[in-house]
Write a protein that holds these residues in place. Structure first.
Motif, PDB file in Angstrom:
ATOM      1  N   HIS A 186       0.793  -1.232   0.000  1.00 39.52           N
ATOM      2  CA  HIS A 186       0.000   0.000   0.000  1.00 39.52           C
ATOM      3  C   HIS A 186       0.823   1.279   0.000  1.00 39.52           C
ATOM      4  O   HIS A 186       0.414   2.274  -0.574  1.00 39.52           O
ATOM      5  N   ARG A 192      -4.469   0.183  -4.002  1.00 39.06           N
ATOM      6  CA  ARG A 192      -5.544   0.793  -3.209  1.00 39.06           C
ATOM      7  C   ARG A 192      -6.332  -0.226  -2.396  1.00 39.06           C
ATOM      8  O   ARG A 192      -7.104   0.108  -1.527  1.00 39.06           O
ATOM      9  N   ASP A 193      -6.182  -1.521  -2.735  1.00 36.68           N
ATOM     10  CA  ASP A 193      -6.830  -2.574  -1.937  1.00 36.68           C
ATOM     11  C   ASP A 193      -5.970  -3.828  -2.081  1.00 36.68           C
ATOM     12  O   ASP A 193      -4.873  -3.756  -2.623  1.00 36.68           O
ATOM     13  N   GLN A 324      -5.864  -0.039   4.603  1.00 38.60           N
ATOM     14  CA  GLN A 324      -7.218  -0.425   5.038  1.00 38.60           C
ATOM     15  C   GLN A 324      -7.220  -1.408   6.207  1.00 38.60           C
ATOM     16  O   GLN A 324      -8.008  -1.295   7.134  1.00 38.60           O
ATOM     17  N   LYS A 325      -6.286  -2.383   6.151  1.00 38.41           N
ATOM     18  CA  LYS A 325      -6.249  -3.435   7.168  1.00 38.41           C
ATOM     19  C   LYS A 325      -5.964  -2.875   8.552  1.00 38.41           C
ATOM     20  O   LYS A 325      -6.464  -3.360   9.564  1.00 38.41           O
ATOM     21  N   ARG A 329     -10.888  -1.325   7.458  1.00 41.15           N
ATOM     22  CA  ARG A 329     -11.748  -0.723   6.419  1.00 41.15           C
ATOM     23  C   ARG A 329     -11.623  -1.498   5.113  1.00 41.15           C
ATOM     24  O   ARG A 329     -10.789  -2.380   4.969  1.00 41.15           O
ATOM     25  N   LYS A 330     -12.438  -1.102   4.125  1.00 38.19           N
ATOM     26  CA  LYS A 330     -12.340  -1.726   2.799  1.00 38.19           C
ATOM     27  C   LYS A 330     -11.378  -0.975   1.884  1.00 38.19           C
ATOM     28  O   LYS A 330     -10.991  -1.462   0.840  1.00 38.19           O
ATOM     29  N   SER A 331     -11.040   0.277   2.267  1.00 38.96           N
ATOM     30  CA  SER A 331     -10.139   1.044   1.413  1.00 38.96           C
ATOM     31  C   SER A 331      -9.183   1.884   2.255  1.00 38.96           C
ATOM     32  O   SER A 331      -9.470   2.209   3.406  1.00 38.96           O
ATOM     33  N   ASP A 332      -8.055   2.228   1.661  1.00 40.11           N
ATOM     34  CA  ASP A 332      -7.012   2.974   2.362  1.00 40.11           C
ATOM     35  C   ASP A 332      -7.456   4.404   2.666  1.00 40.11           C
ATOM     36  O   ASP A 332      -8.349   4.946   2.017  1.00 40.11           O
ATOM     37  N   MET A 333      -6.776   5.005   3.641  1.00 37.85           N
ATOM     38  CA  MET A 333      -6.990   6.429   3.937  1.00 37.85           C
ATOM     39  C   MET A 333      -5.666   7.141   3.652  1.00 37.85           C
ATOM     40  O   MET A 333      -4.597   6.553   3.803  1.00 37.85           O
ATOM     41  N   THR A 356     -10.482   9.581   1.837  1.00 38.13           N
ATOM     42  CA  THR A 356     -10.680   8.141   1.689  1.00 38.13           C
ATOM     43  C   THR A 356     -11.926   7.912   0.853  1.00 38.13           C
ATOM     44  O   THR A 356     -12.756   8.818   0.693  1.00 38.13           O
ATOM     45  N   GLU A 359     -17.217   5.116   3.097  1.00 40.53           N
ATOM     46  CA  GLU A 359     -17.980   3.891   3.327  1.00 40.53           C
ATOM     47  C   GLU A 359     -19.226   4.185   4.170  1.00 40.53           C
ATOM     48  O   GLU A 359     -20.036   3.304   4.423  1.00 40.53           O
TER      49      GLU A 359
END
Length: 444
Positions: A186, A192-193, A324-325, A329-333, A356, A359
């Motif tokens: 990342h 991005r995921d 994200q992990k 979350r499902k997506s990065d910030m 971000t 969500e």
């Protein structure tokens, strides 16, 4: 305005300006219009008074923030990879002669509640507090493999075909733990995921090499560069470039209505009762809302501060990626900060952005993990905007529509959209083998 053009471009956002520049350089006759009386569309840059008008209505900004015109606050802030595709595109069009770049001080990653510098080479891996001693050695071996990897030289492949081997399998070979994989994927490869783990490893290796080569180029603390006075300089530089090639820019053109012939192909654009004829139209989603669909939304906070972000070695410009992990979350910030050292704020002031893929419908609470890293803020604004992508078939209607800007704070996804559009419009692939030293004007 009653003339015939090869292409009419609607909107002066970054993507549209880059395309308009590329097409002009190719010798096409381009007319570029915008309904607004300023450059930049969604990706414009605002001074303090404009920022207040957008977010606070009629209030006036407080005097202690300094002069309004010392602020250039980008609405879609993104850093450029020093050797990345965007810089190559800028050099290809020679627009770099109108821009000054300055290296960005720091590139950081959020891991287990703390902010760490992103290690990009085998030597940095050995020093990084992100990993324990045994993991450091494993990571160092992996970094050396990536640094030495040459697609043309099979001796460097260690028996693996990276067009076939997945990233997950390559990483397993070096025994790296999930924590290490997280920052490599990342913060270095800028995925991005986590889908990349099951895709061929070659893309990730290329992205890591780009990061390391960009880092080496300016000898700074990051692989990123950013224009002095911010990204608002880019659309204006492209407008100048376009004029050199005989293109025409018109701002403040209301209604810009796209006209079609009997077969449903574009034949012109009408504004204020005059129609300019054309073969193709290039635009952002707001000009052809019936040919796009909503694909998501971006939540963003903009903060004005009087200090650098804590734990970033007093960096005056910095990117922090929160994978994200790490946040569940499902997506990065993404956190982006720049300051008076890039001439985007008065002396002593810093501008930070947290963004971000939204969500929820509550940007304040959703962006909290990033905002918590900033320390005290003088002012903070929240924004949420929809993202769109085209659903039309350009070969049938000759309308080429860009995708809305995503939440990332670097340009890699933006410029791949531009290059795909360029190929669709012209039928050719842009040659990006350029002399990279042409974009190093403002090293100090």
């Amino acid at each position: 305005m009653d003339e015939e053009y090869d292409v009419i471009v609607l909107g002066t956002g970054l993507k549209e300006c880059i395309l308009s520049g590329l097409l002009s350089v190719d010798g096409l006759k381009v007319l570029h219009m915008d309904r607004n009386d300023y450059y930049g569309g969604e990706s414009t840059s605002l001074n303090l008074i404009q920022l207040w008008k957008k977010f606070r209505g009629n209030d006036k900004p407080p005097a202690h923030l300094g002069s309004s015109r010392d602020y250039n606050v980008d609405m879609v802030p993104k850093f450029m990879m020093a050797n990345g595709t965007l810089v190559r595109v800028l050099i290809h069009t020679d627009v770099t002669k109108y821009l000054y770049f300055k290296a960005v001080d720091g590139s950081y990653v959020f891991n287990k509640g703390k902010v760490h510098k992103v290690p990009a080479t085998d030597m940095e891996a050995l020093k990084s507090p992100l990993m324990g001693i045994f993991e450091k050695r494993r990571a160092r071996k992996f970094f050396i493999y990536v640094q030495d990897y040459d697609a043309k030289d099979s001796k460097t492949h260690e028996g693996m075909d990276l067009t076939r081997v997945s990233t997950r399998a390559l990483i397993a070979k070096y025994g790296l733990d999930d924590n290490t994989v997280d920052f490599i994927g990342h913060a270095l490869a800028l995925h991005r995921d986590d889908r990349y783990l099951d895709e061929p490893a070659l893309d990730t290796v290329k992205r890591m090499k780009l990061y390391a080569e960009s880092l080496a180029r300016f000898q700074g603390g990051s692989p990123y560069i950013y224009p002095l006075y911010g990204l608002g300089e880019l659309p204006q530089a492209f407008a100048r470039l376009s004029a050199v090639y005989g293109g025409t820019y018109m701002l403040n053109k209301p209604e810009c209505k796209v006209e079609y012939d009997d077969e449903g192909k574009v034949c012109g654009v009408t504004s204020e009762g005059e129609t300019a004829r054309c073969k193709k139209v290039v635009c952002d989603p707001s000009y052809l809302p019936n040919k796009v669909r909503k694909i998501g939304k971006v939540a963003r906070a903009i903060a004005i501060m009087s200090h650098p972000i804590p734990n970033t070695n007093d960096s005056h410009s910095v990117q922090i990626i929160l994978p994200q992990k790490q946040l569940g979350r499902k997506s990065d910030m993404y956190v982006f900060c720049c300051s008076y050292s890039h001439n985007v704020a008065p002396k002593g002031k810093f501008i930070a952005f947290v963004s971000t893929e939204a969500e929820t419908d509550h940007p304040e609470s959703e962006l909290k993990p990033g905002i918590d890293l900033l320390g005290p803020v003088d002012e903070i604004f929240f924004d949420i905007y929809d993202r769109y992508e085209p659903v039309n078939e350009p070969s049938l209607d000759n309308c080429f529509i860009s995708t809305s800007y995503d939440a990332t704070t670097h340009f890699e996804s933006t410029v791949s959209d531009v290059l795909n559009m360029y190929t669709m419009i012209t039928g050719k692939v842009l040659d990006l083998s350029v002399d990279l030293s042409a974009a190093s004007a403002a090293e100090e």
